[in-house]
Design a protein around this motif. Structure first.
Motif, mmCIF file in Angstrom:
data_model
loop_
_atom_site.group_PDB
_atom_site.id
_atom_site.type_symbol
_atom_site.label_atom_id
_atom_site.label_comp_id
_atom_site.label_asym_id
_atom_site.label_seq_id
_atom_site.Cartn_x
_atom_site.Cartn_y
_atom_site.Cartn_z
ATOM 1 N N HIS A 99 45.239 -13.274 -55.549
ATOM 2 C CA HIS A 99 44.348 -12.538 -54.644
ATOM 3 C C HIS A 99 43.474 -13.513 -53.852
ATOM 4 C CE1 HIS A 99 44.612 -8.670 -57.265
ATOM 5 N NE2 HIS A 99 45.748 -8.960 -56.647
ATOM 6 N N TRP A 100 43.019 -14.580 -54.509
ATOM 7 C CA TRP A 100 42.225 -15.613 -53.842
ATOM 8 C C TRP A 100 43.046 -16.288 -52.738
ATOM 9 C CZ3 TRP A 100 37.401 -16.942 -53.203
ATOM 10 C CH2 TRP A 100 37.101 -18.219 -52.716
ATOM 11 N N GLU A 101 44.291 -16.619 -53.055
ATOM 12 C CA GLU A 101 45.157 -17.277 -52.072
ATOM 13 C C GLU A 101 45.383 -16.375 -50.856
ATOM 14 O OE1 GLU A 101 48.568 -18.286 -54.448
ATOM 15 O OE2 GLU A 101 47.409 -19.728 -55.618
ATOM 16 N N ARG A 102 45.571 -15.084 -51.093
ATOM 17 C CA ARG A 102 45.751 -14.135 -49.975
ATOM 18 C C ARG A 102 44.477 -14.052 -49.128
ATOM 19 N NH1 ARG A 102 46.082 -11.854 -45.832
ATOM 20 N NH2 ARG A 102 46.777 -9.724 -45.498
ATOM 21 N N LEU A 103 43.318 -14.014 -49.805
ATOM 22 C CA LEU A 103 42.038 -13.994 -49.088
ATOM 23 C C LEU A 103 41.893 -15.249 -48.228
ATOM 24 C CD1 LEU A 103 39.144 -12.829 -48.570
ATOM 25 C CD2 LEU A 103 38.431 -14.309 -50.440
ATOM 26 N N MET A 104 42.253 -16.396 -48.763
ATOM 27 C CA MET A 104 42.121 -17.643 -48.010
ATOM 28 C C MET A 104 43.041 -17.656 -46.786
ATOM 29 S SD MET A 104 39.618 -19.085 -49.321
ATOM 30 C CE MET A 104 39.684 -20.567 -48.328
ATOM 31 N N ARG A 105 44.241 -17.097 -46.906
ATOM 32 C CA ARG A 105 45.121 -17.002 -45.723
ATOM 33 C C ARG A 105 44.461 -16.138 -44.660
ATOM 34 N NH1 ARG A 105 48.975 -16.240 -49.734
ATOM 35 N NH2 ARG A 105 49.381 -14.058 -49.143
ATOM 36 N N PHE A 106 43.863 -15.010 -45.081
ATOM 37 C CA PHE A 106 43.141 -14.162 -44.130
ATOM 38 C C PHE A 106 41.992 -14.935 -43.493
ATOM 39 C CE2 PHE A 106 39.449 -11.662 -43.059
ATOM 40 C CZ PHE A 106 39.979 -10.748 -42.159
ATOM 41 N N MET A 107 41.200 -15.631 -44.317
ATOM 42 C CA MET A 107 40.019 -16.338 -43.809
ATOM 43 C C MET A 107 40.402 -17.399 -42.778
ATOM 44 S SD MET A 107 37.487 -14.742 -44.998
ATOM 45 C CE MET A 107 36.368 -15.802 -44.103
ATOM 46 N N HIS A 108 41.497 -18.102 -43.001
ATOM 47 C CA HIS A 108 41.948 -19.104 -42.024
ATOM 48 C C HIS A 108 42.325 -18.431 -40.702
ATOM 49 C CE1 HIS A 108 41.723 -22.710 -44.449
ATOM 50 N NE2 HIS A 108 42.293 -22.053 -45.450
ATOM 51 N N ARG A 109 43.021 -17.305 -40.787
ATOM 52 C CA ARG A 109 43.387 -16.575 -39.562
ATOM 53 C C ARG A 109 42.147 -16.040 -38.854
ATOM 54 N NH1 ARG A 109 47.626 -14.106 -43.114
ATOM 55 N NH2 ARG A 109 49.512 -15.256 -42.633
ATOM 56 N N TYR A 110 41.220 -15.479 -39.635
ATOM 57 C CA TYR A 110 39.996 -14.914 -39.053
ATOM 58 C C TYR A 110 39.187 -16.023 -38.370
ATOM 59 C CZ TYR A 110 35.743 -12.194 -38.475
ATOM 60 O OH TYR A 110 34.658 -11.554 -37.942
ATOM 61 N N ALA A 111 39.041 -17.159 -39.051
ATOM 62 C CA ALA A 111 38.278 -18.280 -38.494
ATOM 63 C C ALA A 111 38.914 -18.768 -37.188
ATOM 64 C CB ALA A 111 38.199 -19.413 -39.509
ATOM 65 N N GLU A 112 40.217 -18.908 -37.186
ATOM 66 C CA GLU A 112 40.908 -19.382 -35.982
ATOM 67 C C GLU A 112 40.749 -18.389 -34.829
ATOM 68 O OE1 GLU A 112 45.474 -20.207 -34.627
ATOM 69 O OE2 GLU A 112 44.873 -20.931 -36.613
ATOM 70 N N ALA A 113 40.863 -17.108 -35.106
ATOM 71 C CA ALA A 113 40.765 -16.078 -34.068
ATOM 72 C C ALA A 113 39.347 -15.921 -33.525
ATOM 73 C CB ALA A 113 41.252 -14.735 -34.609
ATOM 74 N N ASN A 114 38.341 -16.338 -34.307
ATOM 75 C CA ASN A 114 36.942 -16.120 -33.923
ATOM 76 C C ASN A 114 36.154 -17.403 -33.688
ATOM 77 O OD1 ASN A 114 36.426 -13.055 -34.108
ATOM 78 N ND2 ASN A 114 37.670 -13.539 -35.907
ATOM 79 N N GLY A 115 36.849 -18.515 -33.543
ATOM 80 C CA GLY A 115 36.183 -19.781 -33.234
ATOM 81 C C GLY A 115 35.273 -20.291 -34.342
ATOM 82 N N MET A 116 35.592 -19.954 -35.580
ATOM 83 C CA MET A 116 34.794 -20.431 -36.712
ATOM 84 C C MET A 116 35.518 -21.605 -37.353
ATOM 85 S SD MET A 116 33.903 -16.726 -38.389
ATOM 86 C CE MET A 116 32.370 -17.089 -39.249
ATOM 87 N N GLU A 117 34.774 -22.393 -38.096
ATOM 88 C CA GLU A 117 35.410 -23.482 -38.807
ATOM 89 C C GLU A 117 34.832 -23.623 -40.201
ATOM 90 O OE1 GLU A 117 33.287 -27.535 -37.452
ATOM 91 O OE2 GLU A 117 34.461 -26.565 -35.876
ATOM 92 N N TYR A 118 35.641 -24.168 -41.092
ATOM 93 C CA TYR A 118 35.266 -24.357 -42.482
ATOM 94 C C TYR A 118 34.439 -25.626 -42.629
ATOM 95 C CZ TYR A 118 35.710 -25.420 -47.432
ATOM 96 O OH TYR A 118 35.433 -25.734 -48.733
ATOM 97 N N GLY A 119 33.386 -25.547 -43.403
ATOM 98 C CA GLY A 119 32.581 -26.728 -43.673
ATOM 99 C C GLY A 119 31.918 -26.604 -45.030
ATOM 100 N N GLU A 120 31.783 -27.727 -45.719
ATOM 101 C CA GLU A 120 31.108 -27.717 -47.009
ATOM 102 C C GLU A 120 29.656 -28.105 -46.829
ATOM 103 O OE1 GLU A 120 33.019 -29.706 -50.222
ATOM 104 O OE2 GLU A 120 35.015 -29.091 -49.558
ATOM 105 N N ARG A 121 28.805 -27.405 -47.563
ATOM 106 C CA ARG A 121 27.391 -27.726 -47.515
ATOM 107 C C ARG A 121 27.072 -28.748 -48.592
ATOM 108 N NH1 ARG A 121 25.112 -21.599 -46.680
ATOM 109 N NH2 ARG A 121 25.928 -21.396 -44.598
ATOM 110 N N GLY A 122 26.271 -29.713 -48.215
ATOM 111 C CA GLY A 122 25.938 -30.776 -49.154
ATOM 112 C C GLY A 122 24.690 -30.521 -49.914
#
Length: 122
Positions: A99-122
């Motif tokens: 379920h986590w892997e499926r969510l992550m596939r969605f999140m990558h598509r959503y981020a790409e479609a909406n100009g968002m990017e993944y980043g880690e907070r320090g």
């Protein structure tokens, strides 16, 4: 399912705009996702009367629908009088890797479609 723009819905046909997301894993190994919305169309006008409530947070993309049951929904108010909507946080727990892997596939598509990017907070 045909090529579809990734979208997030509380009510059928009412697309919400994600402002932030927190993805982590707690000490028990459960994945914790917090979706944050600066505004929520589900709260506007008569959406609760004119649209069907999913009873879940529905994520839709080309693979189909993901229906997630929130463990909590927090509405945060601020401003001078404390009556301005600051954000809505929707917390979801996921305990299965697939379920986590499926969510992550969605999140990558959503981020790409909406100009968002993944980043880690320090």
């Amino acid at each position: 399912m045909a090529e579809a723009v990734p979208r997030i819905e509380f009510y059928d046909g009412v697309t919400e705009s994600l402002s932030d997301v927190s993805l982590r894993r707690d000490r028990t190994g459960t994945y914790v996702v917090v979706f944050s919305f600066a505004e929520l169309k589900a709260l506007e006008r008569f959406n609760s009367y004119t649209h069907q409530f999913n009873k879940t947070l529905r994520l839709r993309d080309e693979e189909g629908d993901i229906n997630l049951t929130p463990s909590s929904l927090q509405i945060v108010y601020g401003g001078f009088d404390g009556d301005d909507l600051e954000r809505v946080d929707c917390r979801i727990h996921i305990d299965r890797d697939e379920h986590w892997e499926r969510l992550m596939r969605f999140m990558h598509r959503y981020a790409e479609a909406n100009g968002m990017e993944y980043g880690e907070r320090g």
